[in-house]
Design a protein around this motif. Structure first.
Motif, PDB file in Angstrom:
ATOM      1  N   ARG A   1     -15.365   2.514  26.769  1.00  0.00           N
ATOM      2  CA  ARG A   1     -16.418   3.452  27.149  1.00  0.00           C
ATOM      3  C   ARG A   1     -17.759   2.747  27.206  1.00  0.00           C
ATOM      4  NH1 ARG A   1     -15.073   8.993  26.488  1.00  0.00           N
ATOM      5  NH2 ARG A   1     -12.951   9.261  25.754  1.00  0.00           N
TER       6      ARG A   1
ATOM      7  N   PRO B   1     -16.105   7.584  31.081  1.00  0.00           N
ATOM      8  CA  PRO B   1     -15.206   8.483  31.804  1.00  0.00           C
ATOM      9  C   PRO B   1     -14.256   9.218  30.857  1.00  0.00           C
ATOM     10  CG  PRO B   1     -15.321   6.333  32.857  1.00  0.00           C
ATOM     11  CD  PRO B   1     -16.008   6.198  31.541  1.00  0.00           C
TER      12      PRO B   1
ATOM     13  N   GLU C   1     -17.174  12.344  40.680  1.00  0.00           N
ATOM     14  CA  GLU C   1     -18.196  11.347  40.392  1.00  0.00           C
ATOM     15  C   GLU C   1     -19.495  12.020  39.949  1.00  0.00           C
ATOM     16  OE1 GLU C   1     -18.644   9.173  44.007  1.00  0.00           O
ATOM     17  OE2 GLU C   1     -16.839   7.947  43.685  1.00  0.00           O
TER      18      GLU C   1
ATOM     19  N   GLU D   1     -20.918   7.337  39.609  1.00  0.00           N
ATOM     20  CA  GLU D   1     -20.050   6.807  38.563  1.00  0.00           C
ATOM     21  C   GLU D   1     -18.829   7.701  38.387  1.00  0.00           C
ATOM     22  OE1 GLU D   1     -20.420   3.950  36.930  1.00  0.00           O
ATOM     23  OE2 GLU D   1     -22.203   3.553  38.154  1.00  0.00           O
ATOM     24  N   PRO D   2     -17.633   7.126  38.174  1.00  0.00           N
ATOM     25  CA  PRO D   2     -16.438   7.959  37.964  1.00  0.00           C
ATOM     26  C   PRO D   2     -16.552   8.779  36.688  1.00  0.00           C
ATOM     27  CG  PRO D   2     -15.953   5.661  37.476  1.00  0.00           C
ATOM     28  CD  PRO D   2     -17.330   5.689  38.098  1.00  0.00           C
ATOM     29  N   LEU D   3     -16.168  10.026  36.782  1.00  0.00           N
ATOM     30  CA  LEU D   3     -16.235  10.922  35.632  1.00  0.00           C
ATOM     31  C   LEU D   3     -14.924  10.962  34.856  1.00  0.00           C
ATOM     32  CD1 LEU D   3     -18.187  13.860  37.299  1.00  0.00           C
ATOM     33  CD2 LEU D   3     -19.066  12.192  35.648  1.00  0.00           C
ATOM     34  N   TYR D   4     -13.847  10.502  35.455  1.00  0.00           N
ATOM     35  CA  TYR D   4     -12.547  10.494  34.796  1.00  0.00           C
ATOM     36  C   TYR D   4     -11.881   9.136  34.986  1.00  0.00           C
ATOM     37  CZ  TYR D   4     -13.000  15.595  34.779  1.00  0.00           C
ATOM     38  OH  TYR D   4     -13.442  16.882  34.578  1.00  0.00           O
ATOM     39  N   GLU D   5     -11.065   8.778  34.032  1.00  0.00           N
ATOM     40  CA  GLU D   5     -10.202   7.609  34.135  1.00  0.00           C
ATOM     41  C   GLU D   5      -8.778   8.092  33.901  1.00  0.00           C
ATOM     42  OE1 GLU D   5      -9.502   3.247  31.996  1.00  0.00           O
ATOM     43  OE2 GLU D   5     -11.090   4.587  31.295  1.00  0.00           O
TER      44      GLU D   5
END
Length: 340
Positions: free
Chosen positions: A7, A15, A42, A47-51
């Motif tokens: 993180r 994410p 995003e 930026e990606p909000l989930y992985e």
């Protein structure tokens, strides 16, 4: 080594970690939609909000319900770090579907889900959640074809067969495969707001919110051919759906008192005559909406509801959508003429 990326140490956040727990016979559509929908979410900065990672009770090749397997690189250790665990359905029956228990490898994997993680299922993935005791005393849903089996195996769960998904806070369930899209968009909307969810929906070319529930997708039942003491009355009522039908008129078709007729009718159909008649009117209206271009008011009259407002009220109450929304979804388009 962590299966998730570290993180962001700058703000203590990063994410949201989603682990998709798959089993033999997983449906590729359900697996793919989770990666695509969460992957498109995003922040305003891009930026990606989930992985999202895929895991299984044991890493390696996992057969799907198609003619190709998938290779799952991660085992159940991914569940220990996940903020959300998503359980898709499978077409391969195991103990979860046959005797209500989790197979040992799957039970061991589920036990590794960290406390406080959110858990969600798609379609009959709800059987896994129920077998693990996660749905006891809660509302839940699953595919309408599996509702009776689900109720029999898990009587402690309050099953709603009509909705697309159920949100119980830390546990969510959805209906059929496509309802997984509704569920994922709902989770994104809940986590990050309508604007982010709508952007994901537009990129995926799906509606951000679908009207109604899965009741609209359940085929209209065809009464079985059998001897019945109220069958003549039902057949007579079906021929007169376009006008008011009284309980006394129906009872007269069988030469019974209203009281006797009502009792016999409920014994044979499981419904009161009024409930049954309303359902037949709605089914007739559904057919006209699917197969004709008649106006809503004309269909309401032909089905015995009198006014378009009454038809809209009854359709929303029974199947959760308006006549216009139902027609948009199910209107049967005439075939194009052949080109010589």
């Amino acid at each position: 080594m962590s299966v998730f990326q570290e993180r962001n140490p700058g703000n203590g956040e990063g994410p949201h970690r989603v682990a998709v727990l798959v089993r033999e016979g997983v449906m590729p559509m359900e697996l793919g939609l989770a990666h695509q929908l969460f992957g498109y979410a995003e922040s305003p900065e891009g930026e990606p909000l989930y992985e999202v990672v895929t895991c299984a009770p044991a890493p390696g090749p996992v057969p799907t319900d198609a003619d190709f397997p998938i290779h799952v690189a991660h085992g159940p250790e991914a569940l220990e770090e996940a903020d959300t665990v998503l359980v898709p359905a499978t077409h391969v029956a195991d103990e979860t579907e046959t005797d209500g228990t989790l197979p040992p490898p799957l039970a061991a994997a589920v036990a590794r889900i960290r406390p406080g993680a959110r858990i969600a299922s798609i379609c009959t993935g709800a059987f896994v959640l129920a077998a693990a005791g996660l749905l006891d005393g809660r509302r839940a849903t699953t595919h309408w074809r599996s509702v009776d089996d689900f109720r029999a195996r898990y009587p402690g769960v309050e099953v709603d067969p009509d909705v697309l998904y159920v949100d119980e806070g830390d546990v969510l369930t959805s209906a059929g495969e496509a309802s997984g899209i509704d569920l994922c968009l709902h989770i994104i909307r809940r986590d990050h707001g309508t604007a982010v969810a709508n952007t994901v929906a537009r990129r995926t070319v799906v509606p951000p919110h679908r009207d109604g529930g899965q009741a609209q997708f359940i085929p209209r039942p065809v009464p079985p051919a059998q001897r019945s003491s109220t069958g003549n009355a039902r057949a007579w009522a079906l021929r007169h759906l376009d006008r008011p039908v009284s309980l006394g008129e129906m009872a007269a078709q069988e030469s019974m008192s209203v009281r006797t007729f009502t009792r016999r009718f409920r014994e044979e159909t499981g419904q009161t005559p009024v409930q049954w008649l309303t359902r037949q009117r709605i089914d007739h209206a559904r057919q006209l909406l699917e197969e004709t271009d008649l106006s809503v008011d004309r269909i309401a009259a032909d089905a015995g509801f009198g006014t378009g407002a009454s038809l809209r009220q009854h359709m929303r109450a029974v199947i959760g959508v308006s006549p216009r929304a139902y027609r948009r979804t199910f209107r049967v388009q005439p075939a194009s003429p052949a080109v010589p």
